[in-house]
Write a protein that holds these residues in place. Structure first.
Motif, short mmCIF file in Angstrom:
data_model
loop_
_atom_site.label_atom_id
_atom_site.label_comp_id
_atom_site.label_asym_id
_atom_site.label_seq_id
_atom_site.Cartn_x
_atom_site.Cartn_y
_atom_site.Cartn_z
N GLU A 5 0.83 -1.22 0.00
CA GLU A 5 0.00 0.00 0.00
C GLU A 5 0.86 1.26 0.00
OE1 GLU A 5 -2.46 -0.52 3.45
OE2 GLU A 5 -3.83 -1.91 2.42
N ASN A 6 1.92 1.27 0.81
CA ASN A 6 2.74 2.47 0.91
C ASN A 6 3.58 2.71 -0.34
OD1 ASN A 6 1.58 3.00 3.35
ND2 ASN A 6 3.32 2.36 4.58
N TRP A 7 4.02 1.64 -0.99
CA TRP A 7 4.72 1.81 -2.27
C TRP A 7 3.76 2.36 -3.31
CZ3 TRP A 7 9.65 0.04 -4.43
CH2 TRP A 7 10.62 -0.17 -3.43
N ALA A 8 2.53 1.84 -3.34
CA ALA A 8 1.54 2.35 -4.29
C ALA A 8 1.26 3.83 -4.03
CB ALA A 8 0.24 1.53 -4.20
N THR A 9 1.15 4.19 -2.76
CA THR A 9 0.93 5.59 -2.39
C THR A 9 2.10 6.46 -2.84
OG1 THR A 9 -0.45 5.02 -0.49
CG2 THR A 9 0.63 7.18 -0.44
N PHE A 10 3.32 6.02 -2.52
CA PHE A 10 4.49 6.83 -2.85
C PHE A 10 4.61 7.07 -4.35
CE2 PHE A 10 8.89 7.65 -3.89
CZ PHE A 10 9.18 8.69 -3.01
N PHE A 11 4.37 6.04 -5.14
CA PHE A 11 4.56 6.14 -6.59
C PHE A 11 3.29 6.52 -7.34
CE2 PHE A 11 8.30 3.63 -5.41
CZ PHE A 11 9.28 4.30 -6.12
N GLY A 70 -0.82 11.02 -8.21
CA GLY A 70 -1.73 11.93 -7.55
C GLY A 70 -1.46 12.15 -6.08
N THR A 71 -0.45 11.50 -5.54
CA THR A 71 -0.14 11.63 -4.11
C THR A 71 0.53 12.96 -3.82
OG1 THR A 71 0.08 9.24 -3.87
CG2 THR A 71 1.12 10.57 -2.19
N GLN A 105 3.20 15.83 0.98
CA GLN A 105 3.08 15.48 2.40
C GLN A 105 2.80 13.99 2.58
OE1 GLN A 105 0.04 17.69 4.46
NE2 GLN A 105 0.48 16.72 6.42
N ASP A 106 1.94 13.43 1.75
CA ASP A 106 1.65 12.00 1.86
C ASP A 106 2.84 11.15 1.41
OD1 ASP A 106 -0.85 12.52 2.91
OD2 ASP A 106 -1.90 12.26 1.00
N ARG A 107 3.59 11.63 0.44
CA ARG A 107 4.81 10.91 0.03
C ARG A 107 5.84 10.93 1.15
NH1 ARG A 107 6.03 10.96 -6.26
NH2 ARG A 107 3.90 11.21 -6.96
N LEU A 135 12.26 15.06 -2.67
CA LEU A 135 10.93 14.80 -3.24
C LEU A 135 10.58 15.82 -4.31
CD1 LEU A 135 8.87 13.65 -0.16
CD2 LEU A 135 9.53 12.30 -2.15
N ASP A 136 10.97 17.07 -4.11
CA ASP A 136 10.73 18.09 -5.12
C ASP A 136 11.45 17.73 -6.42
OD1 ASP A 136 9.16 19.54 -3.36
OD2 ASP A 136 10.77 20.93 -2.80
N ALA A 137 12.70 17.25 -6.30
CA ALA A 137 13.47 16.85 -7.48
C ALA A 137 12.81 15.66 -8.16
CB ALA A 137 14.91 16.52 -7.09
N PHE A 138 12.32 14.71 -7.36
CA PHE A 138 11.67 13.52 -7.90
C PHE A 138 10.35 13.88 -8.58
CE2 PHE A 138 8.73 9.89 -7.29
CZ PHE A 138 9.38 8.95 -8.05
N SER A 139 9.55 14.70 -7.92
CA SER A 139 8.22 15.02 -8.42
C SER A 139 8.21 16.14 -9.44
CB SER A 139 7.31 15.39 -7.25
OG SER A 139 7.23 14.33 -6.34
N GLY A 140 9.26 16.97 -9.46
CA GLY A 140 9.29 18.12 -10.33
C GLY A 140 9.44 17.77 -11.80
N ASP A 141 10.02 16.64 -12.09
CA ASP A 141 10.20 16.21 -13.46
C ASP A 141 8.87 15.64 -13.98
OD1 ASP A 141 10.81 14.13 -15.58
OD2 ASP A 141 12.81 14.97 -15.30
N GLN A 142 8.52 15.97 -15.20
CA GLN A 142 7.25 15.50 -15.77
C GLN A 142 7.16 13.98 -15.73
OE1 GLN A 142 4.41 17.06 -16.72
NE2 GLN A 142 3.60 15.00 -17.02
#
Length: 177
Positions: free
Chosen positions: A71-77, A80-81, A84-86, A100-107
């Motif tokens: 569940e937590n891996w599904a949430t992290f990846f 739409g998460t 804060q939840d990541r 996380l900004d670097a990870f999520s900032g890329d399209q």
């Protein structure tokens, strides 16, 4: 971010090479906290608490732990998460906002999902996780290897797993890695 090249369908060889790189990065970043000194105490203290089992190869409720890991891996990846939840399901997540900004900032990071296929406990607080990484629903890294750690009562995606993926993007200087 996660994938540093243009991956096309049918590039299984490239996917296998990237998966091998992820594994190599994860193994080389294994600065494991469980090494040396904690598993075989020689002190004269005979008061070992029954709930502490440093040599246990799995948590007390492996089925519940595996369910939480999945569940937590599904949430992290999940694209739409929220950040804060990541952070809540990433090892040391409260300290790793810039990562996380670097990870999520890329399209591409917004289009990445992970499907856990296997969980193997290596201790009461660590597990090896086999997963496939999907980009827009297409498997780009099948049978990838990562780890999950139990931290503060929650099973989380390990930092070394995330750093291995970020490293594939060529961003060797990602904050926190």
């Amino acid at each position: 971010m996660v994938l540093g090249s243009d991956l096309r369908r049918g590039s299984g060889r490239l996917g296998a090479l990237i998966a091998a790189a992820v594994l190599a990065l994860a193994l080389s970043a294994c600065g494991n906290d469980s090494g040396g000194g904690g598993t075989a105490p020689t002190s004269t203290s005979a008061e070992a608490t029954p709930s502490e089992t440093p040599s246990a190869t799995e948590p007390s409720d492996p089925a519940a732990a595996e369910k939480e890991i999945r569940e937590n891996w599904a949430t992290f990846f999940d694209p739409g998460t929220s950040k804060q939840d990541r952070q809540a399901v990433l090892e040391n997540g409260s300290l790793l906002g810039p990562l996380l900004d670097a990870f999520s900032g890329d399209q591409r990071g917004q289009d990445v999902e992970a499907k856990v296929t296997k969980v193997e406990f290596t201790s009461a607080t660590e597990a090896d996780v086999t997963y496939s990484l999907l980009l827009k629903g297409v498997t780009v890294l099948p049978d990838s290897k990562g780890t999950s750690v139990e931290q503060d009562g929650t099973w989380k995606v390990s930092v070394k797993t995330l750093c291995g993926l970020v490293g594939l993007s060529g961003n060797a200087s990602a904050p926190g890695c």
